[in-house]
Design an enzyme around this catalytic site. Structure first.
Site, PDB file in Angstrom:
ATOM      1  N   GLU A 290       0.883  -1.029   0.161  1.00  0.00           N
ATOM      2  CA  GLU A 290       0.525   0.333  -0.613  1.00  0.00           C
ATOM      3  C   GLU A 290       0.290   1.299   0.325  1.00  0.00           C
ATOM      4  O   GLU A 290       1.820   1.631   1.222  1.00  0.00           O
ATOM      5  CB  GLU A 290      -0.907  -0.181   0.984  1.00  0.00           C
ATOM      6  CG  GLU A 290      -1.789  -1.292   1.365  1.00  0.00           C
ATOM      7  CD  GLU A 290      -2.639  -0.909  -0.155  1.00  0.00           C
ATOM      8  OE1 GLU A 290      -2.791   0.019  -0.450  1.00  0.00           O
ATOM      9  OE2 GLU A 290      -2.949  -2.348  -0.688  1.00  0.00           O
ATOM     10  N   CYS A 324      -1.574   9.399   3.928  1.00  0.00           N
ATOM     11  CA  CYS A 324      -1.674   9.213   2.680  1.00  0.00           C
ATOM     12  C   CYS A 324      -2.278   9.062   1.631  1.00  0.00           C
ATOM     13  O   CYS A 324      -3.006   9.529   0.518  1.00  0.00           O
ATOM     14  CB  CYS A 324      -1.483   7.210   2.310  1.00  0.00           C
ATOM     15  SG  CYS A 324      -2.867   6.942   3.147  1.00  0.00           S
TER      16      CYS A 324
HETATM   17  P1  NAD Z   1       8.960   4.773   2.913  1.00  0.00           P
HETATM   18  O1  NAD Z   1       8.365   4.217   2.366  1.00  0.00           O
HETATM   19  O2  NAD Z   1       9.902   5.624   3.598  1.00  0.00           O
HETATM   20  O3  NAD Z   1       8.952   3.460   4.499  1.00  0.00           O
HETATM   21  C1  NAD Z   1       7.719   2.003   5.134  1.00  0.00           C
HETATM   22  C2  NAD Z   1       8.870   1.187   5.345  1.00  0.00           C
HETATM   23  O4  NAD Z   1      10.055   1.287   4.451  1.00  0.00           O
HETATM   24  C3  NAD Z   1       9.741   1.809   6.315  1.00  0.00           C
HETATM   25  O5  NAD Z   1       9.774   0.744   7.517  1.00  0.00           O
HETATM   26  C4  NAD Z   1      11.194   1.172   5.447  1.00  0.00           C
HETATM   27  O6  NAD Z   1      11.701   1.635   7.420  1.00  0.00           O
HETATM   28  C5  NAD Z   1      11.220   0.337   5.184  1.00  0.00           C
HETATM   29  N1  NAD Z   1      12.068   0.499   4.145  1.00  0.00           N
HETATM   30  C6  NAD Z   1      12.617   1.600   4.106  1.00  0.00           C
HETATM   31  N2  NAD Z   1      12.961   1.708   1.953  1.00  0.00           N
HETATM   32  C7  NAD Z   1      13.329  -0.112   2.154  1.00  0.00           C
HETATM   33  C8  NAD Z   1      13.996  -1.175   1.537  1.00  0.00           C
HETATM   34  N3  NAD Z   1      14.637  -0.540   0.399  1.00  0.00           N
HETATM   35  N4  NAD Z   1      13.459  -2.189   1.794  1.00  0.00           N
HETATM   36  C9  NAD Z   1      12.498  -2.785   2.683  1.00  0.00           C
HETATM   37  N5  NAD Z   1      12.265  -1.088   3.180  1.00  0.00           N
HETATM   38  C10 NAD Z   1      12.599  -0.747   2.914  1.00  0.00           C
HETATM   39  O7  NAD Z   1       7.762   5.636   3.318  1.00  0.00           O
HETATM   40  P2  NAD Z   1       7.358   5.905   5.079  1.00  0.00           P
HETATM   41  O8  NAD Z   1       8.178   7.589   4.744  1.00  0.00           O
HETATM   42  O9  NAD Z   1       7.623   5.532   6.022  1.00  0.00           O
HETATM   43  O10 NAD Z   1       6.008   6.590   5.233  1.00  0.00           O
HETATM   44  C11 NAD Z   1       5.315   7.545   4.331  1.00  0.00           C
HETATM   45  C12 NAD Z   1       4.876   6.725   2.862  1.00  0.00           C
HETATM   46  O11 NAD Z   1       3.405   5.859   3.314  1.00  0.00           O
HETATM   47  C13 NAD Z   1       4.273   8.203   1.775  1.00  0.00           C
HETATM   48  O12 NAD Z   1       4.374   7.808   0.571  1.00  0.00           O
HETATM   49  C14 NAD Z   1       2.172   7.988   2.287  1.00  0.00           C
HETATM   50  O13 NAD Z   1       1.749   8.061   1.191  1.00  0.00           O
HETATM   51  C15 NAD Z   1       2.773   5.989   2.054  1.00  0.00           C
HETATM   52  N6  NAD Z   1       1.047   5.581   3.195  1.00  0.00           N
HETATM   53  C16 NAD Z   1       0.620   4.663   2.205  1.00  0.00           C
HETATM   54  C17 NAD Z   1      -0.768   4.286   3.588  1.00  0.00           C
HETATM   55  C18 NAD Z   1      -1.872   3.196   2.696  1.00  0.00           C
HETATM   56  O14 NAD Z   1      -2.685   2.798   3.418  1.00  0.00           O
HETATM   57  N7  NAD Z   1      -1.630   4.057   0.887  1.00  0.00           N
HETATM   58  C19 NAD Z   1      -1.010   4.821   4.313  1.00  0.00           C
HETATM   59  C20 NAD Z   1       0.466   5.349   5.378  1.00  0.00           C
HETATM   60  C21 NAD Z   1       1.206   5.888   4.524  1.00  0.00           C
END
Ligand code: NAD
Length: 521
Positions: A290, A324
């Site tokens: 997501e 999000c």
């Molecule tokens: P992010 O993608 O930077 O990080 C999300 C998670 O992924 C973290 O735990 C991070 O440590 C991990 N991560 C980062 N790089 C990785 C990799 N290469 N491999 C595996 N794991 C990795 O996102 P964020 O800044 O934590 O959250 C904000 C984002 O999340 C926004 O884009 C927002 O729209 C989205 N979001 C979506 C929903 C939804 O339901 N669609 C809900 C909440 C947030």
């Protein structure tokens, strides 16, 4: 078999009631007295210290340390995956009611200690009291709802009404195996608890890798799982760097599924890495991802303009635009364009931005230095792509916390960067549309498709929006944030993700596989 009342959403605490406010104030003081502690990894029920400490700070006051977590290495990841498979051998056969019961107990405890969890959210990720309360309530809802749904999935499943005369037939849902749960920091309790609860309620075991911006809240959730005596190895706790230890687990041949919520870039990367089979791997990994959004509110000339402005402001600036589902574009038809901008400006200019622990503040900071820099970069881009109607400057407390004043930029072209890219901060782009058809076509012109709202009083147009506005969660004449479990199953189209519909009846199917069994009579 436990006798449960039907699912009901957790009510929100009203902090304008003096007694509730006092209780929350007390919780903040209690939690502040616990700041600065270290949190180990938890592998197969054992606490493990790697010695590589990652510090989490308060975004409202970045000199204040919330806690430090031990970061995992690849060896720890191997150990956690092995521990999770060991636990899976028995956990998968535990009756669904028993598995659900752990979650019911966790809900009961979290309900009693709501303010304590709220306080951690206020301090570690800068949520206002109301936003923290919504996060905790949603965590409870997810656990309660998935506990019930897991029991439903374990019941005998309906098959043909005209069975074969010489066979008995059944269809059972069985768990997948070991999964990696990777949540974001912006709903660090609700989304983390939801993804983890869904996986374990259905008989899987997991490794929980929290975000580096919210690892202490995750550690508090793990403490709760220990309090309800979730068996060792069912949920393993592995804070660590995303691109190293996160990717290592995504690529691991013994990983069966990945449950991810976060940005589009990371989600696509995970999807790509998971698609490639590795040496010794005997399944296709399942990825639920997501991701981000560029959520739009459309306002036509028949709409209640005050309601529309209120919806835009609440959706754009609640939790400083870090949802999000946040409205980051308002598309307004020409004839009411200036009027709506003025109403939005007036409302948004009254929002107080300051330390999240002060109840009087509508919203707090953005979550990190990284976010602060990114949001400010977009504000600079916005200055070249449109007209600054509000904000755009430096907040008076920016030397203490990552505060960004609500910023509204009008006259943005539909294909400008500000109208296309996810900013994830308190920045609203306003786009002018010729008429409602033009507005709907602009609303659909990004690569995303998460949430959207349509304000109009014209029935035919509302029906058109319901058909043509291509988003996973569409709202008519109301704000585009605030999805509730079981009321608004949540998930987006296009590059917003795999449309998993979290909080919906079908969600647990993503953590299960169906086995069809025919026995000759
Ligand atoms: P992010 O993608 O930077 O990080 C999300 C998670 O992924 C973290 O735990 C991070 O440590 C991990 N991560 C980062 N790089 C990785 C990799 N290469 N491999 C595996 N794991 C990795 O996102 P964020 O800044 O934590 O959250 C904000 C984002 O999340 C926004 O884009 C927002 O729209 C989205 N979001 C979506 C929903 C939804 O339901 N669609 C809900 C909440 C947030």
């Amino acid at each position: 078999m436990i006798n449960l009342l039907p699912f009901k959403n957790e009510p929100f605490t009203d902090f304008t009631d003096e007694r509730n406010a006092q209780a929350m104030q007390q919780a903040l003081e209690n939690v502040e007295a616990q700041l600065g502690r270290d949190y180990p990894l938890i592998i197969g029920g054992q606490r493990v210290e790697s010695g590589m400490l990652h510090t989490s700070v308060n975004p409202s006051k970045f000199t204040q340390v919330i806690g430090r977590v031990h970061h995992a290495t690849r060896e720890h990841a191997d150990q956690a995956i092995a521990a999770a498979w060991k636990a899976f051998a028995t956990w998968q056969h535990v009756p669904a009611e028993q598995r659900a019961n752990y979650l019911h107990k966790a809900c009961a405890l979290m309900r009693r200690r709501k303010n304590e969890f709220n306080a951690w959210l206020v301090l570690e990720v800068g949520k206002s009291w109301a936003e923290a309360e919504a996060d905790t309530a949603e965590a409870i809802d997810f656990m309660e709802f998935y506990a019930r749904q897991a029991v439903r999935y374990a019941e005998p499943q309906p098959l043909t009404t005209t069975p074969l005369p010489f066979e008995t037939n059944e269809l059972k849902y069985i768990p997948l195996g070991v999964g990696i749960v990777i949540p974001p920091w912006n709903f660090p309790l609700a989304i983390l608890a939801g993804m983890a609860a869904a996986a374990v309620a259905t008989g899987n075991t997991v490794i929980l890798k929290p975000s580096d911006d919210s690892p202490v809240i995750a550690a508090k959730f793990m403490e709760l799982m220990e309090e309800v005596s979730l068996p060792p190895g069912v949920m393993n706790f592995l804070p660590g760097d995303g691109p190293t230890v996160g990717e290592y687990m995504v690529e691991h041949p013994k990983t069966r599924f990945i449950s991810f919520t976060g940005s589009m870039a990371v989600g696509l990367r995970i999807n790509e890495l998971a698609a490639k089979p590795r040496e010794g791997q005997i399944w296709i990994k399942r990825v639920v991802a997501e991701m981000g959004g560029k959520d739009t509110i459309v306002v036509d000339e028949t709409a209640d303009l005050d309601e529309a402005a209120a919806g835009i402001v609440a959706s754009a600036f609640g939790y400083s635009g870090q949802k999000c589902s946040a409205c980051s574009r308002a598309v307004i038809v020409e004839s009411v364009y200036d009027q709506v901008i003025e109403k939005v400006r007036e409302r948004a200019s009254k929002l107080s931005v300051g330390p999240a622990k002060d109840f009087g503040n509508f919203t707090g900071p953005v979550s990190s230095q990284r976010s602060y820099e990114k949001v400010n970069k977009y504000i600079e881009i916005g200055k070249t792509e449109g007209r600054v109607v509000l904000g755009g400057g430096r907040h008076e407390l920016a030397d203490e916390g990552w505060f960004v004043p609500p910023t509204v930029i009008a006259d943005v072209a539909p294909k400008a960067r500000l109208a296309q890219e996810e900013i994830f901060g308190p920045v609203l782009a306003i786009v002018k549309a010729k008429d409602v058809d033009d507005a709907l076509s602009i609303a659909n012109n990004t690569i995303y498709g998460l949430t959207g709202a349509f304000y109009s009083s014209d029935r035919e147009r509302i029906e058109r929006a319901k058909r043509d506005f291509h988003v996973g969660n569409l709202y008519i004449n109301r704000k585009c944030t605030g999805a509730l479990v079981d009321v608004h199953p949540f998930g987006g189209f296009n590059m917003s993700g795999t449309d998993s519909k979290a909080g919906g009846r079908d969600y647990l199917g993503l953590f299960l596989q169906a086995k069809s069994i025919a026995e000759k009579l």
